[in-house]
Design a protein around this motif. Structure first.
Motif, mmCIF file in Angstrom:
data_model
loop_
_atom_site.group_PDB
_atom_site.id
_atom_site.type_symbol
_atom_site.label_atom_id
_atom_site.label_comp_id
_atom_site.label_asym_id
_atom_site.label_seq_id
_atom_site.Cartn_x
_atom_site.Cartn_y
_atom_site.Cartn_z
ATOM 1 N N PRO A 252 0.990 -1.435 -0.083
ATOM 2 C CA PRO A 252 -0.125 -0.074 0.021
ATOM 3 C C PRO A 252 0.905 1.413 -0.056
ATOM 4 O O PRO A 252 2.029 1.379 0.533
ATOM 5 N N GLU A 253 0.389 2.120 -0.734
ATOM 6 C CA GLU A 253 0.983 3.426 -0.739
ATOM 7 C C GLU A 253 1.173 4.133 0.556
ATOM 8 O O GLU A 253 0.165 4.328 1.281
ATOM 9 N N GLY A 254 2.480 4.404 0.999
ATOM 10 C CA GLY A 254 2.676 5.028 2.194
ATOM 11 C C GLY A 254 2.703 3.964 3.472
ATOM 12 O O GLY A 254 3.065 4.415 4.593
ATOM 13 N N MET A 255 3.059 2.730 3.211
ATOM 14 C CA MET A 255 3.163 1.622 4.151
ATOM 15 C C MET A 255 4.485 1.689 4.821
ATOM 16 O O MET A 255 5.613 1.798 3.852
ATOM 17 N N PRO A 256 4.687 1.800 6.168
ATOM 18 C CA PRO A 256 5.852 1.465 6.890
ATOM 19 C C PRO A 256 6.572 0.062 6.544
ATOM 20 O O PRO A 256 6.124 -0.743 6.226
ATOM 21 N N GLU A 257 7.982 0.473 6.303
ATOM 22 C CA GLU A 257 8.488 -0.698 5.980
ATOM 23 C C GLU A 257 9.135 -1.620 6.987
ATOM 24 O O GLU A 257 9.567 -2.686 6.658
ATOM 25 N N ALA A 258 8.803 -1.247 8.299
ATOM 26 C CA ALA A 258 9.005 -2.029 9.380
ATOM 27 C C ALA A 258 8.204 -3.455 9.442
ATOM 28 O O ALA A 258 8.157 -4.265 10.335
ATOM 29 N N LEU A 259 6.839 -3.303 8.799
ATOM 30 C CA LEU A 259 6.001 -4.264 8.982
ATOM 31 C C LEU A 259 6.753 -5.703 8.323
ATOM 32 O O LEU A 259 7.055 -5.824 7.091
ATOM 33 N N GLY A 260 6.473 -6.743 9.149
ATOM 34 C CA GLY A 260 7.040 -8.330 8.681
ATOM 35 C C GLY A 260 6.075 -9.038 8.327
ATOM 36 O O GLY A 260 4.948 -8.835 8.458
ATOM 37 N N PRO A 261 6.178 -10.385 7.877
ATOM 38 C CA PRO A 261 5.339 -11.210 7.361
ATOM 39 C C PRO A 261 4.517 -11.872 8.452
ATOM 40 O O PRO A 261 3.484 -12.609 8.262
ATOM 41 N N GLU A 262 4.668 -11.544 9.854
ATOM 42 C CA GLU A 262 3.854 -12.054 10.934
ATOM 43 C C GLU A 262 2.653 -10.822 10.878
ATOM 44 O O GLU A 262 1.855 -11.226 11.805
ATOM 45 N N ARG A 263 2.683 -9.974 10.045
ATOM 46 C CA ARG A 263 1.509 -9.212 10.109
ATOM 47 C C ARG A 263 0.590 -9.343 8.830
ATOM 48 O O ARG A 263 1.380 -9.681 7.581
ATOM 49 N N LEU A 264 -0.748 -9.275 8.828
ATOM 50 C CA LEU A 264 -1.474 -9.284 7.869
ATOM 51 C C LEU A 264 -2.263 -7.878 7.563
ATOM 52 O O LEU A 264 -2.488 -7.274 8.413
ATOM 53 N N LEU A 265 -2.197 -7.729 6.254
ATOM 54 C CA LEU A 265 -2.926 -6.334 5.787
ATOM 55 C C LEU A 265 -4.336 -6.717 5.363
ATOM 56 O O LEU A 265 -4.488 -7.745 4.524
ATOM 57 N N GLY A 266 -5.355 -5.976 5.986
ATOM 58 C CA GLY A 266 -6.763 -6.259 5.425
ATOM 59 C C GLY A 266 -7.096 -4.748 4.853
ATOM 60 O O GLY A 266 -6.928 -3.755 5.236
ATOM 61 N N PHE A 267 -7.841 -5.048 3.514
ATOM 62 C CA PHE A 267 -8.450 -3.834 3.046
ATOM 63 C C PHE A 267 -9.908 -4.188 2.388
ATOM 64 O O PHE A 267 -9.637 -5.206 1.675
ATOM 65 N N ARG A 268 -10.657 -3.359 2.369
ATOM 66 C CA ARG A 268 -11.965 -3.874 1.752
ATOM 67 C C ARG A 268 -11.987 -3.762 0.328
ATOM 68 O O ARG A 268 -11.023 -2.745 -0.229
ATOM 69 N N PRO A 269 -12.797 -4.334 -0.511
ATOM 70 C CA PRO A 269 -12.843 -4.152 -1.917
ATOM 71 C C PRO A 269 -12.916 -2.969 -2.403
ATOM 72 O O PRO A 269 -12.633 -2.467 -3.542
ATOM 73 N N GLU A 270 -13.729 -1.854 -1.760
ATOM 74 C CA GLU A 270 -13.951 -0.496 -2.124
ATOM 75 C C GLU A 270 -12.628 0.237 -2.069
ATOM 76 O O GLU A 270 -12.328 1.190 -2.545
ATOM 77 N N ALA A 271 -11.607 -0.150 -1.256
ATOM 78 C CA ALA A 271 -10.322 0.496 -1.082
ATOM 79 C C ALA A 271 -9.248 0.214 -2.411
ATOM 80 O O ALA A 271 -8.264 0.786 -2.454
ATOM 81 N N VAL A 272 -9.556 -1.059 -2.986
ATOM 82 C CA VAL A 272 -8.634 -1.382 -4.071
ATOM 83 C C VAL A 272 -8.896 -0.728 -5.437
ATOM 84 O O VAL A 272 -10.090 -0.376 -5.936
ATOM 85 N N ARG A 273 -7.823 0.235 -5.913
ATOM 86 C CA ARG A 273 -8.039 0.717 -7.174
ATOM 87 C C ARG A 273 -7.123 0.080 -8.343
ATOM 88 O O ARG A 273 -6.271 -0.510 -8.208
ATOM 89 N N LEU A 274 -7.774 0.001 -9.510
ATOM 90 C CA LEU A 274 -7.280 -0.360 -10.635
ATOM 91 C C LEU A 274 -6.302 0.808 -11.135
ATOM 92 O O LEU A 274 -7.000 1.704 -12.043
ATOM 93 N N ASP A 275 -5.157 0.744 -11.139
ATOM 94 C CA ASP A 275 -4.432 2.102 -11.338
ATOM 95 C C ASP A 275 -3.867 1.763 -12.899
ATOM 96 O O ASP A 275 -3.215 0.769 -13.130
ATOM 97 N N PRO A 276 -4.236 2.717 -13.503
ATOM 98 C CA PRO A 276 -3.938 2.744 -14.931
ATOM 99 C C PRO A 276 -2.453 3.251 -15.202
ATOM 100 O O PRO A 276 -1.981 3.207 -16.474
ATOM 101 N N THR A 277 -1.801 3.669 -14.233
ATOM 102 C CA THR A 277 -0.665 4.352 -14.488
ATOM 103 C C THR A 277 0.598 3.386 -14.677
ATOM 104 O O THR A 277 1.725 3.621 -14.791
ATOM 105 N N GLY A 278 0.268 2.038 -14.237
ATOM 106 C CA GLY A 278 1.501 1.198 -14.071
ATOM 107 C C GLY A 278 2.051 0.984 -12.881
ATOM 108 O O GLY A 278 3.336 0.474 -12.868
#
Length: 344
Positions: A252-278
């Protein structure tokens, strides 16, 4: 406790040798409409039956308006319960079904009928009083059952999946009537359902139950916006919240780098953007479900499948490549081991 309509203190319940509720602590404010939400087998109906006195308490206490009713018979608790099956006597008219509970409590026939007509009028079934249940539709039987509950003037209303037998249109209509009825009467109410929309629309607060334990207690907004556990995050929402490991295919844009694989990221479907910029994470569209004005696009990112809610008019096609982007502000973080939300 003086403001509590219902208190469960360390309450447990069992069927044979199987524990169904596990030392449950729960307080329902006086005049509040609390919805107990959870999947089948969560213990929701057992909780209601225990409060009503229809199921024994294995340990703990049940208090209604400060009065300990743990060992009282159902008839001495001043509780009205509306069942999923309505539980109307088929050989009695609607009027006699409504008055039945009063007449066995020595209320005069004339007084019982006067109260029954007033209760029937309040839920819109006064014109049905001469009919028997077999002559009524499901929605009409539900209104008679509600009137029967109302006429007792209880300290506590208990609703056990009361809308599940109604067709979708009538369910929406009756849901609105229940909400308005509660606002008008202000009686402490506990409403059990497995339907998340019903819970979010009706409740002052929601208690999410899983395997006889309380996962989260909060307002509908708190349950939706700040799920306390992975279970709540996945159970409340349609489609369900996306969950991916930190450090996985979505950054995710702006995510802290300190998060490791012991963490799960949750986000709702409406938060997902299909980014056309690549600039997003590369994905492939596996399928698209159109739901009215919306479309649910299921996207494959490496070993993970996530869903995006997009306008139906701008939906991609199965097989299309896509770039997925999510803002950090829209992300929830959970501990992968415990399933608990991690405060940041």
């Amino acid at each position: 406790m003086t403001d509590a309509g219902l208190v469960l203190e360390g309450v447990s319940a069992a069927y044979r040798d199987a524990r169904v509720l596990h030392r449950l602590d729960l307080e329902v404010h006086r005049g509040e409409l609390l919805v107990v939400l959870g999947p089948s087998g969560a213990g929701k109906s057992t909780l209601l039956r225990l409060v009503a006195g229809l199921h024994p308490v294995a340990e703990g206490r049940v208090l209604i308006q400060g009065r300990d009713v743990t060992t009282l018979r159902p008839g001495r608790r001043n509780v009205s319960m509306v069942f999923q099956s309505y539980a109307l006597f088929p050989h009695l008219t609607a009027l006699d079904n409504i008055t039945f509970g009063l007449e066995v409590r020595d209320v005069s026939r004339a007084a019982a009928r006067e109260r029954a007509r007033a209760a029937a009028a309040s839920v819109g079934c006064a014109h049905l009083l001469d009919r028997r249940p077999g002559q009524l539709s499901g929605g009409e039987r539900q209104r008679v059952a509600l009137a029967r509950a109302l006429v007792r003037e209880p300290d506590l209303f208990l609703f056990d999946e009361p809308l599940s037998n109604l067709d979708p249109e009538l369910r929406v209509e009756t849901r609105g009537e229940l909400k308005a009825l509660h606002a008008r009467l202000g009686v402490t109410s506990v409403h059990v359902t497995h339907d998340q929309t019903e819970a979010l629309v009706l409740a002052d607060r929601i208690a999410v139950l899983r395997d006889g334990r309380l996962e989260q207690l909060g307002t509908p907004d708190e349950i939706w916006r700040s799920p306390a556990t992975v279970f709540v995050a996945r159970f409340v929402g349609s489609p369900a919240m996306n969950l991916v490991p930190a450090g996985g295919p979505v950054a995710p844009e702006g995510m802290p780098e300190a998060l490791g694989p012991e963490r799960l990221l949750g986000f709702r479907p409406e938060a997902v953007r299909l980014d056309p910029t690549g600039s997003g994470a590369p994905a492939t569209v596996e399928r698209v479900d159109v739901v009215g004005e919306d479309a649910h696009a299921y996207l494959r990112l490496a070993d993970h499948l996530i869903v995006a809610r997009v306008p139906a008019s701008a939906r991609p096609a199965p097989g299309d490549p896509a770039e997925v982007a999510v803002r950090w502000a829209d992300v929830h973080v959970f501990d992968a081991g415990t399933g608990q939300r991690v405060p940041l």
